[in-house]
Motif scaffolding. Structure first.
Motif, PDB file in Angstrom:
ATOM      1  N   ARG A   1       0.843  -1.209   0.000  1.00  0.00           N
ATOM      2  CA  ARG A   1       0.000   0.000   0.000  1.00  0.00           C
ATOM      3  C   ARG A   1       0.874   1.255   0.000  1.00  0.00           C
ATOM      4  O   ARG A   1       0.638   2.190  -0.759  1.00  0.00           O
ATOM      5  N   LEU A   2       1.896   1.252   0.859  1.00  0.00           N
ATOM      6  CA  LEU A   2       2.733   2.447   0.985  1.00  0.00           C
ATOM      7  C   LEU A   2       3.596   2.660  -0.254  1.00  0.00           C
ATOM      8  O   LEU A   2       3.818   3.792  -0.676  1.00  0.00           O
TER       9      LEU A   2
ATOM     10  N   LEU B   1     -13.469   2.130  -7.061  1.00  0.00           N
ATOM     11  CA  LEU B   1     -12.446   3.159  -6.856  1.00  0.00           C
ATOM     12  C   LEU B   1     -11.489   3.321  -8.028  1.00  0.00           C
ATOM     13  O   LEU B   1     -10.848   4.355  -8.169  1.00  0.00           O
TER      14      LEU B   1
ATOM     15  N   GLU C   1      -5.621   7.918  -2.100  1.00  0.00           N
ATOM     16  CA  GLU C   1      -6.323   7.093  -1.114  1.00  0.00           C
ATOM     17  C   GLU C   1      -7.104   5.966  -1.810  1.00  0.00           C
ATOM     18  O   GLU C   1      -7.159   4.842  -1.319  1.00  0.00           O
ATOM     19  N   ASP C   2      -7.713   6.266  -2.961  1.00  0.00           N
ATOM     20  CA  ASP C   2      -8.411   5.232  -3.733  1.00  0.00           C
ATOM     21  C   ASP C   2      -7.446   4.110  -4.116  1.00  0.00           C
ATOM     22  O   ASP C   2      -7.767   2.922  -3.989  1.00  0.00           O
TER      23      ASP C   2
ATOM     24  N   GLY D   1     -12.704   9.740 -10.364  1.00  0.00           N
ATOM     25  CA  GLY D   1     -12.973   8.939  -9.175  1.00  0.00           C
ATOM     26  C   GLY D   1     -14.261   8.158  -9.216  1.00  0.00           C
ATOM     27  O   GLY D   1     -14.675   7.657 -10.252  1.00  0.00           O
ATOM     28  N   VAL D   2     -14.893   8.087  -8.062  1.00  0.00           N
ATOM     29  CA  VAL D   2     -16.058   7.229  -7.874  1.00  0.00           C
ATOM     30  C   VAL D   2     -17.260   7.764  -8.636  1.00  0.00           C
ATOM     31  O   VAL D   2     -17.359   8.943  -8.926  1.00  0.00           O
TER      32      VAL D   2
ATOM     33  N   SER E   1      -4.679  -2.555  -1.408  1.00  0.00           N
ATOM     34  CA  SER E   1      -4.832  -3.350  -0.182  1.00  0.00           C
ATOM     35  C   SER E   1      -5.871  -4.441  -0.354  1.00  0.00           C
ATOM     36  O   SER E   1      -5.688  -5.568   0.115  1.00  0.00           O
TER      37      SER E   1
ATOM     38  N   LYS F   1      -4.618   3.318  -2.686  1.00  0.00           N
ATOM     39  CA  LYS F   1      -4.197   2.575  -1.490  1.00  0.00           C
ATOM     40  C   LYS F   1      -5.229   1.502  -1.118  1.00  0.00           C
ATOM     41  O   LYS F   1      -4.873   0.360  -0.814  1.00  0.00           O
ATOM     42  N   VAL F   2      -6.505   1.881  -1.143  1.00  0.00           N
ATOM     43  CA  VAL F   2      -7.549   0.914  -0.773  1.00  0.00           C
ATOM     44  C   VAL F   2      -7.603  -0.221  -1.800  1.00  0.00           C
ATOM     45  O   VAL F   2      -7.636  -1.402  -1.441  1.00  0.00           O
TER      46      VAL F   2
ATOM     47  N   ASP G   1      -7.273  12.361  -2.869  1.00  0.00           N
ATOM     48  CA  ASP G   1      -8.360  11.379  -2.922  1.00  0.00           C
ATOM     49  C   ASP G   1      -8.005  10.202  -3.827  1.00  0.00           C
ATOM     50  O   ASP G   1      -8.298   9.052  -3.507  1.00  0.00           O
TER      51      ASP G   1
END
Lengths: 112, 159
Positions: free
Chosen positions: B23-24, B123, B41-42, B147-148, B48, B44-45, B38
């Protein structure tokens, strides 16, 4: 990557659990261990504070759904507070926000 | 994603404690490429979730293995492929049943899992799942993506 779970006993079977750090597949079991026993207190109130939670994914959402189900079985009031806009977005996309609202409404519990 | 790309390859053990490393790394590369907060973060999720699936389902019956993460960074965006050689699954069936939590369902019927691929689909801009040997999830986030919002049918499978 770790999480820290702080539990505050506010008396009268009311608990606040504050989680800081990142909740993922590695740390979610720790959250589950800290949260689930408190949902089994009949007539209790449990508030999960996510104000210091920097990251979460579906593993955390799964724990929250499990907590909600267990709380409902034990007539314990469970709510979530302190969501960052980012976490709020995940709750909304997945439908968890709607579920939390519905359960709270049907129970007639004020979300304080 | 057809132009010449810079490639970053990462190999991690398929264990829960290493998912944050993937993730990092992806977050670092995305930040370097100029994605918005944002979008990072998308990513990263999504990374993961794909790694979590590999950890939870990929090697359950075969002991331990590795997850390979390939990042292709191009001018239009980033393609991330998360690959493991463990257990495969019926991607077509799973993808047909991707859905959010049904808030109107009885609480006991609400599942605690199964949101990982749904989130990846929501995402990221483009997702392809290949299950010919293990599982490869290839996902693209465009640099100018919004994005979403376009949740329907972005995921496809290859045989």
């Amino acid at each position: 990557m770790n999480i820290s779970i702080k539990r505050k006993d506010q008396g009268d079977h009311r608990f606040l659990v504050a989680v800081s750090g990142e909740i993922d597949v590695f740390t979610a079991p720790e959250l589950q261990k800290g949260l689930l026993p408190l949902t089994e207190i009949r007539g209790g109130t449990l508030i999960l504070d996510l104000n210091e939670t920097r990251y979460m994914d579906s593993t955390a959402l799964g724990v929250i759904v499990a907590a909600l189900k267990s709380a409902s079985r034990h007539q314990c009031s469970f709510s979530v507070t302190g969501m960052t806009p980012r976490i709020q977005r995940l709750f909304e996309i997945t439908g968890l926000m709607e579920l939390l609202k519905r359960v709270q409404t049907s129970r007639g519990v004020a979300n304080d | 994603m057809t132009e010449a790309n810079d490639v970053i390859r990462l190999l991690i053990p398929a264990k829960p404690e290493f998912v944050s490393v993937a993730r990092l790394a992806c977050s670092g590369a995305a930040s370097r490429m100029g994605y918005t907060f944002d979008a990072i973060e998308d990513i990263k999720v999504a990374v993961s979730e794909a790694c979590t699936n590999a950890v939870s389902h990929g090697y359950g019956k075969k002991g331990t293995g590795n997850i390979q993460i390939d990042l292709e960074c191009g001018s239009s965006g980033m393609a991330i492929t998360i690959l493991h050689n463990g257990e495969s699954f019926d991607a077509g069936h799973v993808l047909k049943n991707l859905k959010p939590i049904d808030a109107s369902a009885e609480l006991d019927k609400v599942s605690e899992g199964g949101l990982g691929l749904f989130l990846i689909n929501a995402l990221m801009d483009q997702v392809t799942i290949s299950t010919e040997c293990g599982v490869a999830v290839r996902m693209i986030k465009f640099l100018n993506g919004d994005g979403v919002g376009r949740i329907a049918n972005k995921v496809s499978t290859t045989e």
